[in-house]
Motif scaffolding. Structure first.
Motif, mmCIF file in Angstrom:
data_model
loop_
_atom_site.group_PDB
_atom_site.id
_atom_site.type_symbol
_atom_site.label_atom_id
_atom_site.label_comp_id
_atom_site.label_asym_id
_atom_site.label_seq_id
_atom_site.Cartn_x
_atom_site.Cartn_y
_atom_site.Cartn_z
ATOM 1 N N GLU A 400 0.840 -1.185 0.000
ATOM 2 C CA GLU A 400 0.000 0.000 0.000
ATOM 3 C C GLU A 400 0.884 1.247 0.000
ATOM 4 O O GLU A 400 1.979 1.261 0.571
ATOM 5 C CB GLU A 400 -0.913 0.008 1.225
ATOM 6 N N GLU A 401 0.393 2.283 -0.632
ATOM 7 C CA GLU A 401 1.173 3.521 -0.736
ATOM 8 C C GLU A 401 1.366 4.163 0.631
ATOM 9 O O GLU A 401 0.441 4.219 1.447
ATOM 10 C CB GLU A 401 0.476 4.494 -1.692
ATOM 11 N N PHE A 402 2.588 4.595 0.887
ATOM 12 C CA PHE A 402 3.000 5.334 2.091
ATOM 13 C C PHE A 402 2.987 4.472 3.359
ATOM 14 O O PHE A 402 3.150 5.010 4.449
ATOM 15 C CB PHE A 402 2.114 6.579 2.323
ATOM 16 N N TYR A 403 2.795 3.150 3.211
ATOM 17 C CA TYR A 403 2.801 2.325 4.421
ATOM 18 C C TYR A 403 4.214 1.840 4.703
ATOM 19 O O TYR A 403 4.942 1.407 3.812
ATOM 20 C CB TYR A 403 1.889 1.110 4.250
ATOM 21 N N GLN A 404 4.626 1.930 5.989
ATOM 22 C CA GLN A 404 5.911 1.423 6.436
ATOM 23 C C GLN A 404 5.689 0.573 7.674
ATOM 24 O O GLN A 404 4.869 0.901 8.538
ATOM 25 C CB GLN A 404 6.882 2.566 6.756
ATOM 26 N N ILE A 405 6.430 -0.533 7.768
ATOM 27 C CA ILE A 405 6.267 -1.441 8.892
ATOM 28 C C ILE A 405 6.763 -0.775 10.162
ATOM 29 O O ILE A 405 7.903 -0.314 10.226
ATOM 30 C CB ILE A 405 7.053 -2.744 8.638
ATOM 31 N N PRO A 406 5.932 -0.699 11.198
ATOM 32 C CA PRO A 406 6.383 -0.085 12.452
ATOM 33 C C PRO A 406 7.356 -1.009 13.179
ATOM 34 O O PRO A 406 7.331 -2.221 13.027
ATOM 35 C CB PRO A 406 5.087 0.084 13.245
ATOM 36 N N GLY A 407 8.239 -0.415 13.981
ATOM 37 C CA GLY A 407 9.161 -1.243 14.760
ATOM 38 C C GLY A 407 10.496 -0.559 14.936
ATOM 39 O O GLY A 407 10.784 0.516 14.376
ATOM 40 N N ALA A 408 11.372 -1.251 15.655
ATOM 41 C CA ALA A 408 12.671 -0.670 15.986
ATOM 42 C C ALA A 408 13.574 -0.569 14.773
ATOM 43 O O ALA A 408 14.493 0.252 14.738
ATOM 44 C CB ALA A 408 13.363 -1.510 17.065
ATOM 45 N N THR A 409 13.361 -1.414 13.758
ATOM 46 C CA THR A 409 14.248 -1.419 12.603
ATOM 47 C C THR A 409 13.816 -0.439 11.525
ATOM 48 O O THR A 409 14.363 -0.435 10.440
ATOM 49 C CB THR A 409 14.293 -2.829 12.006
ATOM 50 N N ARG A 410 12.830 0.393 11.810
ATOM 51 C CA ARG A 410 12.331 1.322 10.800
ATOM 52 C C ARG A 410 13.423 2.314 10.414
ATOM 53 O O ARG A 410 14.078 2.906 11.271
ATOM 54 C CB ARG A 410 11.116 2.064 11.344
ATOM 55 N N VAL A 411 13.602 2.450 9.103
ATOM 56 C CA VAL A 411 14.611 3.367 8.581
ATOM 57 C C VAL A 411 13.921 4.361 7.675
ATOM 58 O O VAL A 411 12.718 4.290 7.444
ATOM 59 C CB VAL A 411 15.713 2.596 7.830
ATOM 60 N N GLY A 412 14.712 5.291 7.130
ATOM 61 C CA GLY A 412 14.140 6.321 6.286
ATOM 62 C C GLY A 412 13.527 5.752 5.021
ATOM 63 O O GLY A 412 13.933 4.712 4.508
ATOM 64 N N GLY A 413 12.551 6.439 4.486
ATOM 65 C CA GLY A 413 11.873 6.009 3.273
ATOM 66 C C GLY A 413 10.494 6.632 3.192
ATOM 67 O O GLY A 413 10.040 7.288 4.135
#
Length: 453
Positions: A400-413
């Motif tokens: 899905e557009e603009f969705y990023q997995i939440p969590g400690a490993t989240r990086v830029g994007g």
């Protein structure tokens, strides 16, 4: 058993006067009863005998009457009555005065037996009747010999009784038929009412379906208009942002150029931060533009014969600089032998570069690997990593557009890379699937037809 009746009739009679008609009718009924015919069949054959006897007495002056039991071709026994006229029939033909006579018996015909013309009729004996044997025939003759013919008055009385019974039966059948007709009429009314109700409900349903389709068409048109508006908005905004962002990056480069006035350490850090933020913003703008073009259908694949070996070499060289973590190894497997595919080389390169870049961003240690293999008429490209993995319930959401997995490993994007990659793969006539589980890494599989979309 079958020759016995022909050689020796059950009963023989002479028809010479009007009185004999009543006797023949009576004897015919008695013979039918002795042989085993049902009551209604007894009345039928007796009536047919009296009608034929009356005709022969009038046209031929009388007849000799005999009764027999024959075995038919169907394996069933038949009661046969032969009436041999005492004088020739007109034109050797016989036609009953009443057309109903032939319906009272199974057969009615004129035959010639040993040079004698015979009017012959027969009625089939019921299957449950006693089996005719020579002994049974002897009993039949004895029983018939013990009974004496009754008077004409007695026979008329019997006929009246039979007529009354027939009338009662007809009346009963008529009443039953009237009841059945009423029930049928009631059923027809119920069926007609049900049919009308179902027809009205069907028409109402059809009107509802038509209205629903009209509403769906309207909503689809609105959705298309909204999607087109969003694509135009993204394209316009992205285009308007590119110029000032590019200018900011250029100014930052000038400020840090050696030919410019020297900056303090704090000023240098601030300028680097501005340049880094501007680069991220420019990357977001470019991704928005790519997504807008893909959604608007303005990307036209340029399908050519692509050799995958140079493409893999280019990916290996350009992405090695992004593998900045020493704990992570980028592996682009070598292809042995010819590796040809009809597709758009630029779009395929963008898809694989996007997937490899994602793997490098989210993998902290281990490897990110690209391999390709041909299976029948399709090529499969697998990009696997040893990253944190993705829970099964999130497999659809990451596209899905603009969705990023939440969590400690989240990086830029921006969350636009995977949706854009799937759109490009669909445009090339293929599919993009994910195999992953939390803590077990991820594998993205691109499947493309060898001959192109």
């Amino acid at each position: 058993m079958t020759g016995e009746p022909a050689a020796l009739p059950l009963l023989q009679m002479a028809l010479r006067v009007e009185q004999d008609i009543f006797v023949i009718r009576q004897r015919g009924r008695e013979v039918a009863a002795v042989v085993g015919l049902e009551h209604q069949d007894q009345v039928r054959i007796a009536t047919a005998l009296s009608e034929v006897a009356r005709d022969l007495l009038r046209t031929a002056g009388g007849a000799d009457v005999s009764f027999h039991v024959d075995a038919g071709a169907d394996g069933r026994f038949h009661l046969r009555a032969d009436l041999a006229p005492v004088s020739p029939l007109p034109d050797d033909r016989y036609q009953p005065q009443s057309g109903a006579v032939s319906r009272l018996v199974d057969t009615l015909s004129v035959s010639t037996v040993e040079g004698v013309t015979v009017v012959r009729m027969s009625r089939r004996v019921p299957a449950n009747a006693p089996m005719p044997t020579p002994e049974r025939f002897a009993e039949f003759r004895t029983e018939l010999g013990r009974t004496a013919p009754s008077s004409a008055l007695d026979e008329l009385t019997v006929q009246n009784g039979q007529l009354i019974s027939a009338l009662d039966e007809v009346r009963s059948q008529r009443d039953e038929l009237a009841v059945l007709n009423e029930e049928l009429a009631e059923t027809n009314r119920g069926v007609l009412a049900l049919y009308n109700q179902l027809t009205e409900e069907l028409e109402e349903t059809n009107r509802g379906v038509v209205a629903l389709y009209a509403e769906l068409d309207e909503k689809s048109a609105q959705l298309r208009a909204a999607s087109e508006s969003k694509s135009r908005f993204l394209a316009n905004v992205s285009h308007e942002l590119r110029a000032p962002v590019t200018a900011i990056i250029g100014l930052g480069r000038l400020l840090t150029d050696s030919a410019s006035d020297p900056l303090t350490d704090e000023q240098g850090r601030q300028v680097d931060l501005i340049r880094s933020s501007a680069a991220d913003l420019l990357n977001l703008v470019n991704e928005l533009l790519d997504l807008a073009k893909a959604e608007s259908g303005r990307i036209e694949p340029d399908v050519t014969e692509v050799d995958l070996r140079p493409l893999f070499g280019q990916l290996r060289g350009t992405l090695r600089a992004l593998a900045t973590r020493p704990e992570v190894e980028l592996v682009v497997e070598e292809l042995t032998g010819p590796a040809l595919l009809r597709t758009d080389e630029v779009l395929l390169g963008q898809v694989l570069r996007n997937l490899l870049h994602n793997g490098l961003k989210f993998t902290e240690r281990g490897e990110v690997r690209l391999r390709a293999s041909q299976h029948g008429d399709r090529w499969q490209f697998e990009v696997s990593d040893t990253g944190p993995g993705i829970a099964p319930e999130l497999h659809d959401r990451i596209f899905e557009e603009f969705y990023q997995i939440p969590g400690a490993t989240r990086v830029g994007g921006t969350g636009l890379g995977l949706p854009y990659a799937r759109r490009l793969v669909t445009l090339l006539g293929g599919s993009l699937e994910l195999t992953s589980a939390a803590g077990e890494g991820s594998t993205f599989t691109v499947s493309l037809p060898t001959g192109g979309a």
